[in-house]
Scaffold this active site. Structure first.
Site, mmCIF file in Angstrom:
data_model
loop_
_atom_site.group_PDB
_atom_site.id
_atom_site.type_symbol
_atom_site.label_atom_id
_atom_site.label_comp_id
_atom_site.label_asym_id
_atom_site.label_seq_id
_atom_site.Cartn_x
_atom_site.Cartn_y
_atom_site.Cartn_z
ATOM 1 N N THR A 34 52.398 83.166 23.127
ATOM 2 C CA THR A 34 52.249 84.470 22.466
ATOM 3 C C THR A 34 52.422 84.362 20.955
ATOM 4 O O THR A 34 51.810 85.119 20.213
ATOM 5 C CB THR A 34 53.235 85.526 23.024
ATOM 6 O OG1 THR A 34 54.516 84.924 23.128
ATOM 7 C CG2 THR A 34 52.808 86.033 24.365
ATOM 8 N N PHE A 41 49.206 88.293 29.108
ATOM 9 C CA PHE A 41 48.592 89.363 29.907
ATOM 10 C C PHE A 41 49.518 89.945 30.961
ATOM 11 O O PHE A 41 49.160 90.872 31.647
ATOM 12 C CB PHE A 41 47.246 88.931 30.506
ATOM 13 C CG PHE A 41 47.292 87.696 31.359
ATOM 14 C CD1 PHE A 41 47.781 87.763 32.636
ATOM 15 C CD2 PHE A 41 46.822 86.484 30.874
ATOM 16 C CE1 PHE A 41 47.807 86.635 33.437
ATOM 17 C CE2 PHE A 41 46.845 85.349 31.674
ATOM 18 C CZ PHE A 41 47.337 85.423 32.950
ATOM 19 N N GLN A 107 51.832 76.357 32.813
ATOM 20 C CA GLN A 107 50.984 77.294 33.547
ATOM 21 C C GLN A 107 49.858 77.794 32.641
ATOM 22 O O GLN A 107 48.988 78.522 33.090
ATOM 23 C CB GLN A 107 51.814 78.500 34.013
ATOM 24 C CG GLN A 107 52.901 78.158 35.011
ATOM 25 C CD GLN A 107 53.785 79.365 35.290
ATOM 26 O OE1 GLN A 107 54.560 79.809 34.435
ATOM 27 N NE2 GLN A 107 53.655 79.915 36.468
ATOM 28 N N VAL A 109 46.534 77.793 30.285
ATOM 29 C CA VAL A 109 45.229 77.140 30.388
ATOM 30 C C VAL A 109 44.623 76.917 28.999
ATOM 31 O O VAL A 109 43.497 76.455 28.878
ATOM 32 C CB VAL A 109 44.252 77.976 31.260
ATOM 33 C CG1 VAL A 109 44.758 78.039 32.693
ATOM 34 C CG2 VAL A 109 44.035 79.374 30.698
ATOM 35 N N HIS A 125 47.668 75.219 36.032
ATOM 36 C CA HIS A 125 46.645 76.232 36.317
ATOM 37 C C HIS A 125 45.293 75.849 35.710
ATOM 38 O O HIS A 125 44.426 76.698 35.538
ATOM 39 C CB HIS A 125 47.101 77.604 35.817
ATOM 40 C CG HIS A 125 48.254 78.159 36.604
ATOM 41 N ND1 HIS A 125 48.910 79.324 36.275
ATOM 42 C CD2 HIS A 125 48.877 77.698 37.724
ATOM 43 C CE1 HIS A 125 49.887 79.556 37.145
ATOM 44 N NE2 HIS A 125 49.891 78.580 38.032
ATOM 45 N N CYS A 151 23.580 76.139 36.280
ATOM 46 C CA CYS A 151 23.730 74.681 36.335
ATOM 47 C C CYS A 151 22.357 74.012 36.190
ATOM 48 O O CYS A 151 21.407 74.391 36.872
ATOM 49 C CB CYS A 151 24.366 74.287 37.665
ATOM 50 S SG CYS A 151 24.421 72.511 37.938
ATOM 51 N N CYS A 154 21.611 72.166 39.745
ATOM 52 C CA CYS A 154 21.397 72.851 41.024
ATOM 53 C C CYS A 154 21.200 74.362 40.886
ATOM 54 O O CYS A 154 20.967 75.043 41.880
ATOM 55 C CB CYS A 154 22.559 72.564 41.969
ATOM 56 S SG CYS A 154 24.033 73.525 41.602
ATOM 57 N N ASN A 214 63.302 82.951 27.377
ATOM 58 C CA ASN A 214 62.239 83.959 27.459
ATOM 59 C C ASN A 214 62.702 85.210 26.720
ATOM 60 O O ASN A 214 63.906 85.407 26.523
ATOM 61 C CB ASN A 214 61.934 84.286 28.936
ATOM 62 C CG ASN A 214 60.528 84.861 29.124
ATOM 63 O OD1 ASN A 214 59.726 84.914 28.193
ATOM 64 N ND2 ASN A 214 60.236 85.304 30.329
HETATM 65 ZN ZN LIG Z 1 25.362 72.587 40.026
#
Ligand SMILES: [Zn+2]
Length: 248
Positions: A34, A41, A107, A109, A125, A151, A154, A214
Site C-alpha cells: 500500500t 483491495f 501473497q 502478485v 498467489h 492465443c 490455439c 499490520n
Molecule cells: Zn493457446
C-alpha cells in the site's frame, strides 16, 4: 490498541530476534504494497468494495464473463505501471543480502519483492506480470494480453498467472514456503489480514517465534509472539535503523 511506546519496545525486540535467528521467513500481503500506492483491495478504503473479488477473480469469470475479467486485470496491470517498490521492499532485500532473512513468501502478485532485487521470493498467489493461454499454456506478452488478443497458437483466452479463487496455489511456491516456515525460528508476517486460505495457515506451521506487523491487528493477539501495529515500511525502517547502529 497499543501505544507508540509499546511499539518502540517491540521494534527493539524484533531487531534482536532478527539478529539472533538462524532461519527467518517473511510472509507479506497487500499491506506491504500500500505504501507503493497500490490500493489494498481488502481495506475499508479499498476499491474492491465496489466489486466483489469473488465474482471477477474466478475461473467462472474467465470462462463466462471474459470482458469483465479482462477489464478488471487490465485495470490492475495499468495501476501497477505507475507504482514502484518502496523503501520497505529494499530493506528486506538488504536483510536477505546480509543473511538476516532466508525467504520472502508473498501473497502479492505485483512482483515488487523481485523487482527490488529479492532472490528467494516465493509468490503464493502468482504474478500479474506474467501470462499464459488458459487452454494451451502458450506464453503471450503483456501487450498481447492488454490488447485482448487471443492465443496465437490455439485461439484460447489469455490470462495473467495469478491464482484465481478456487484454484490451487502454485505447488513449488507453496511447498518451498512451507519448508522455510517449518525450519524457521522466526516468522515475520507483514501487511496481511491472513483471511485467505491456505496462506493464512502458514504462520501456525512454525515452532519459532512469530511477529505480526499490520495497520490493523484486531484479534491477532492470541496467535503471535509479538504484534506491531503500524505501516510496514515505517516499522521496517525503524528496525533497520537499530540493526545498522549495532553493526557500527
Ligand atoms: Zn493457446
Amino acid at each position: 490498541m497499543k501505544s507508540s511506546q509499546d511499539n518502540s519496545e517491540h521494534i527493539v525486540t524484533l531487531a534482536e530476534w532478527l539478529q539472533k535467528s538462524k532461519h527467518t521467513t517473511i510472509l507479506t500481503g497487500a499491506g506491504m504494497s500500500t505504501e507503493s500506492n497500490i490500493p489494498d483491495f481488502r481495506s475499508k478504503e479499498g476499491w474492491w468494495n465496489n466489486i466483489d473479488p469473488r465474482t471477477v477473480a474466478t475461473t467462472e469469470a474467465l470462462d463466462n464473463h471474459y470482458d469483465l475479467f479482462h477489464e478488471f486485470y487490465s485495470m490492475r496491470i495499468n495501476l501497477l505501471e505507475n507504482c514502484l517498490p518502496h523503501r520497505g521492499h529494499h530493506i528486506l532485500v538488504e536483510w536477505e543480502q546480509q543473511g538476516l532473512i532466508q525467504a520472502i513468501c508473498t501473497q502479492n502478485v505485483d512482483g515488487f519483492h523481485s523487482a527490488a532485487g529479492g532472490q528467494h521470493v516465493y509468490e503464493l498467489h502468482g504474478s500479474i506480470n506474467k501470462f499464459h493461454c488458459a487452454d494451451c499454456s502458450k506464453i503471450p506478452s503483456k501487450e498481447q494480453f492488454l490488447n485482448k488478443d487471443r492465443c496465437s497458437q490455439c485461439g484460447g483466452k489469455l490470462r495473467p498467472n495469478v491464482v484465481l479463487f478456487g484454484e490451487m496455489l502454485p505447488e513449488e511456491s507453496w511447498s518451498t514456503s512451507l519448508s522455510h516456515i517449518r525450519k524457521s525460528d522466526l516468522v515475520v508476517v507483514i501487511g496481511t489480514s491472513l483471511e485467505v486460505y491456505p496462506a493464512s495457515q502458514l504462520p501456525q506451521m512454525t515452532e519459532g517465534k512469530t511477529v505480526y506487523i499490520n495497520t490493523e491487528t484486531n484479534g491477532k493477539n492470541q496467535d503471535f509472539s509479538l504484534i506491531i501495529q503500524d505501516k510496514a515500511g515505517a516499522v521496517l525502517a525503524k528496525v533497520n535503523e537499530i540493526i545498522e547502529k549495532k553493526e557500527k
